[in-house]
Design a protein around this motif. Structure first.
Motif, PDB file in Angstrom:
ATOM      1  N   PRO A   1      34.639  26.906  42.453  1.00 20.79           N
ATOM      2  CA  PRO A   1      33.598  28.330  41.481  1.00 20.79           C
ATOM      3  C   PRO A   1      32.093  27.846  42.542  1.00 20.79           C
ATOM      4  CG  PRO A   1      33.701  25.716  41.045  1.00 20.79           C
ATOM      5  CD  PRO A   1      35.002  26.013  41.721  1.00 20.79           C
ATOM      6  N   LEU A   2      31.387  28.765  42.403  1.00 25.97           N
ATOM      7  CA  LEU A   2      29.622  29.048  43.282  1.00 25.97           C
ATOM      8  C   LEU A   2      29.019  28.083  42.212  1.00 25.97           C
ATOM      9  CD1 LEU A   2      29.649  32.900  44.720  1.00 25.97           C
ATOM     10  CD2 LEU A   2      29.747  30.500  45.445  1.00 25.97           C
ATOM     11  N   GLN A   3      29.555  28.329  40.907  1.00 26.14           N
ATOM     12  CA  GLN A   3      28.282  27.315  40.561  1.00 26.14           C
ATOM     13  C   GLN A   3      27.995  25.751  40.707  1.00 26.14           C
ATOM     14  OE1 GLN A   3      30.051  27.740  36.369  1.00 26.14           O
ATOM     15  NE2 GLN A   3      28.514  26.875  35.349  1.00 26.14           N
ATOM     16  N   HIS A   4      29.502  25.361  41.775  1.00 23.48           N
ATOM     17  CA  HIS A   4      29.117  24.699  41.412  1.00 23.48           C
ATOM     18  C   HIS A   4      27.926  24.090  42.431  1.00 23.48           C
ATOM     19  CE1 HIS A   4      30.964  20.241  43.089  1.00 23.48           C
ATOM     20  NE2 HIS A   4      30.093  20.748  44.909  1.00 23.48           N
ATOM     21  N   TYR A   5      27.107  25.444  43.261  1.00 27.01           N
ATOM     22  CA  TYR A   5      26.076  24.802  44.201  1.00 27.01           C
ATOM     23  C   TYR A   5      24.953  26.011  43.242  1.00 27.01           C
ATOM     24  CZ  TYR A   5      29.142  23.554  47.980  1.00 27.01           C
ATOM     25  OH  TYR A   5      30.924  23.627  48.990  1.00 27.01           O
ATOM     26  N   SER A   6      24.966  26.721  42.505  1.00 28.65           N
ATOM     27  CA  SER A   6      24.419  27.331  41.995  1.00 28.65           C
ATOM     28  C   SER A   6      22.699  26.196  41.295  1.00 28.65           C
ATOM     29  CB  SER A   6      24.835  27.711  39.903  1.00 28.65           C
ATOM     30  OG  SER A   6      24.994  26.316  39.406  1.00 28.65           O
ATOM     31  N   ASP A   7      22.645  25.248  41.431  1.00 26.32           N
ATOM     32  CA  ASP A   7      21.326  24.493  41.149  1.00 26.32           C
ATOM     33  C   ASP A   7      20.385  24.919  42.627  1.00 26.32           C
ATOM     34  OD1 ASP A   7      22.020  24.370  38.384  1.00 26.32           O
ATOM     35  OD2 ASP A   7      22.802  21.919  39.515  1.00 26.32           O
ATOM     36  N   ARG A   8      21.394  24.638  43.569  1.00 22.86           N
ATOM     37  CA  ARG A   8      21.156  24.615  44.832  1.00 22.86           C
ATOM     38  C   ARG A   8      20.625  25.796  45.464  1.00 22.86           C
ATOM     39  NH1 ARG A   8      25.430  21.156  48.343  1.00 22.86           N
ATOM     40  NH2 ARG A   8      26.240  21.612  46.992  1.00 22.86           N
ATOM     41  N   MET A   9      21.632  26.826  45.001  1.00 25.18           N
ATOM     42  CA  MET A   9      20.765  28.781  45.268  1.00 25.18           C
ATOM     43  C   MET A   9      19.746  28.506  44.530  1.00 25.18           C
ATOM     44  SD  MET A   9      24.715  30.727  45.507  1.00 25.18           S
ATOM     45  CE  MET A   9      24.032  31.955  46.012  1.00 25.18           C
ATOM     46  N   SER A  10      19.633  28.225  43.279  1.00 25.56           N
ATOM     47  CA  SER A  10      18.659  28.488  41.729  1.00 25.56           C
ATOM     48  C   SER A  10      16.918  27.951  42.641  1.00 25.56           C
ATOM     49  CB  SER A  10      18.828  28.022  40.740  1.00 25.56           C
ATOM     50  OG  SER A  10      20.006  28.841  40.176  1.00 25.56           O
ATOM     51  N   ALA A  11      17.085  26.785  43.753  1.00 24.20           N
ATOM     52  CA  ALA A  11      16.216  26.139  44.112  1.00 24.20           C
ATOM     53  C   ALA A  11      16.115  27.419  45.146  1.00 24.20           C
ATOM     54  CB  ALA A  11      15.954  24.307  44.096  1.00 24.20           C
ATOM     55  N   LEU A  12      16.245  27.263  46.229  1.00 27.17           N
ATOM     56  CA  LEU A  12      16.801  28.322  47.142  1.00 27.17           C
ATOM     57  C   LEU A  12      15.647  29.899  46.909  1.00 27.17           C
ATOM     58  CD1 LEU A  12      17.253  28.634  50.098  1.00 27.17           C
ATOM     59  CD2 LEU A  12      19.046  29.799  49.763  1.00 27.17           C
TER      60      LEU A  12
END
Length: 595
Positions: A288-299
């Protein structure tokens, strides 16, 4: 009036016709607009790159899982084959009545099974099945097939026609635990099926080996066979279900290797698929892309902050550039408005402007002149480099030069001796040998060319050892166009002379034989010299099989062996065989390559 007050006075007077306002708007349009467009483009590319990187990471992780699982099944097959070849296993499979077999045999078989199960964490159990007695020995339960609770593997065994292992996903006693079983039939001869070795791999053991489970990492990994049946999943409930019936796999194609993004029930997943290198199944990863959602939001937040800061800096820079570009106009206006005051501060403006212009022109000319000198110096150095390269090329040894030199020596020897002689014959033959060897960049040459090269060498050796050396050629004319490793035959003949014929101190015979063996080409060089012992032949063959060559003697064999292995693989090379009654046979194996 100070500079700031004067600037605002100009703006109020000229309004939007002011050069300052026009320059400011133009610079903002030329700088801010491209900056904004570039920022949007960079953000889009960055987001795309992040998705690609996530896909690449997922693909790489799945490939590592694939390698681990494929290695497990390769090891399992080797273990089954090794176990089937053990003496106790053979006695058990060949015995018509298990009751006649000593208890120690059962104990030894059971001990071996237990050892394998303990060594490999993913092994749940191992069965040794005898078709003659219908008897099974296992670390779980032993007895006749009818007495066992777990026997749903027998259909895979009965359907096998060769020793090729059969892999079947199943459940122990159709209940639990979940297995992927490798059933390896054991044959006596080609048709008599004696029984089988069955290795049961625990699905949970595979999960431990690859480091994933249903409750662990966010990544979900599946193994799907060619019929679309799930044979591995971190969720035990998915085992042996149709992939189309598993919610996470609905609509997912797993026939080809690749990575993509799908949306299932409102959740976006990175889907990666790879094919097994050894088995007929596919590996599928759902991350799931949600697994990287925090990092993507920070980006994204960092990107927006960077864009805002950059926009502010661009606006400030635009304002500063506008002020700097307006400064000459402001000075001209100040001069027009108050020439007396300007003259008192700077002196004659015409002279100052003229001197500054001359200074700028002088420096530009100086810069161009400096660049021209640098260009001339660069061209001079390049010419020197080309000259040095030309001298280096001219100083290299030319095979044609060596050939012509040998021809000159040959004619000189004939003039001094009033005709041909052994020396001129040897020089002429050596010249021919050099002519045949001048194309050293080719790795493969026709067999006919290689034989011609070897014949020239033999002619020289016959002149060196007159009436003491006989070479018989047994050649299959149909093989003359086959491609062989260049300079492979002459070292074998030289080895036969130096290490076989010469130490024997007698007349010797060398036989060169070229023949085909299926899809392979064999060149054999046999001598009747002093020969070698079986132990020496074994030691040399072991060194050749390790592709280590020899440090001093037989270096030619090691060189030829290494070149053959580099070109065609470890299945080919050079082997030595001692002959009864003395003599040695050196065999050169290569694949048969037609021109």
């Amino acid at each position: 009036m100070n500079a700031g007050t004067r600037l605002f006075a100009y703006i109020r007077h000229y309004k939007f016709q002011s050069l300052f306002i026009k320059n400011l708007l133009l610079i903002v349009l030329l700088v801010v607009t491209p900056f904004a467009a570039m920022s949007v483009y960079v953000f889009s590319k960055m987001n795309h790159a992040v998705n690609n990187e996530i896909g690449a990471v997922s693909q790489g992780s799945l490939e590592r899982i694939r390698d681990v699982v494929d290695a497990i099944f390769r090891q399992t097959d080797r273990t089954a084959a090794q176990f089937a070849l053990q003496a106790e296993s053979a006695v058990f499979l060949l015995s018509p009545d298990p009751g006649n077999i000593l208890d120690n045999l059962f104990k030894n078989i059971y001990a071996d099974i237990t050892k394998y199960v303990h060594v490999y964490d993913y092994f749940d159990s191992l069965y040794l099945y005898s078709a003659q007695t219908d008897f099974v020995v296992s670390n779980r339960e032993s007895g006749t097939l009818a007495e066992l609770s777990d026997r749903n593997w027998i259909d895979a065994y009965k359907g096998s026609k060769s020793e090729t292992p059969v892999i079947v996903a199943r459940k122990h006693s159709d209940i639990y635990p979940n297995y992927i079983s490798l059933v390896r039939p054991v044959f006596l001869g080609q048709y008599d099926k004696l029984g089988a070795v069955v290795v049961n791999i625990d699905i949970e053991g595979i999960g431990r080996a690859i480091g994933t489970s249903a409750s662990g990492a966010a990544e979900s990994v599946f193994m799907i066979d060619k019929k679309g049946i799930v044979i591995y999943s971190g969720n035990p409930d998915d085992f042996l279900r149709r992939a189309a019936d598993v919610p996470l796999l609905a609509g997912v194609s797993f026939d080809q290797t690749g990575t993509g993004i799908v949306t299932l029930s409102g959740t976006r997943y990175v889907v990666s698929t790879v094919q097994s290198a050894t088995q007929e199944w596919s590996y599928v990863s759902m991350l799931p892309l949600q697994h990287y959602s925090d990092r993507m939001s920070a980006l994204e937040r960092s990107s927006f902050l960077l864009f805002g800061a950059g926009l502010l800096v661009v606006l400030l820079v635009s304002l500063l550039i506008t002020q700097r570009t307006f400064l000459p106009v402001k000075r001209i206006l100040a001069l027009i408005e108050n020439p007396d005051s300007w003259m008192k501060r700077t002196g004659e403006p015409e002279v100052r402007e003229t001197n500054e212009l001359k200074f700028i022109v002088k420096n530009i000319v100086k810069t161009f002149d400096s660049n021209r000198q640098l260009q001339q110096e660069l061209e001079r150095r390049v010419a020197m480099l080309d000259k040095a390269r030309s001298v280096a090329l001219q100083s290299q040894i030319n095979p044609h030069f060596l050939y012509n030199t040998l021809e000159a020596i040959n004619w000189k020897a004939m003039q001094l001796t009033n005709g041909k002689n052994d020396v001129s014959d040897m020089v002429a033959t050596l010249a021919d040998l050099m002519a045949l060897s001048k194309d050293a960049n080719r790795h493969l040459v026709p067999l006919a060319t290689e034989i011609e090269h070897a014949r020239r060498y033999v002619d020289i050796m016959k002149l060196r050892f007159p009436d003491k050396l006989t070479v018989d050629w047994e050649l299959d004319e149909g093989l003359r166009s086959c491609q062989v490793v260049q300079l492979a035959l002459q070292p074998l003949i030289e080895n036969a002379i130096e290490h076989g014929i010469r130490p024997a101190r007698k007349n010797g015979t060398i036989t060169v034989r070229c023949k085909a063996a299926g899809s392979d080409l064999i060149i054999e060089v046999t001598d009747d010299g002093i020969g070698i012992t079986s132990e020496q032949a074994q030691q040399m063959n072991e060194k050749l099989s390790r592709d280590s060559g020899f440090a001093s003697e037989h270096i030619g064999l090691g060189n030829v062996n290494q070149r053959i292995k580099l070109l065609f693989g470890d299945n080919y090379g050079v082997t030595l065989t001692p002959l009864p009654g003395g003599g040695t046979q050196v065999s050169l194996w290569m694949p048969r390559v037609e021109q």
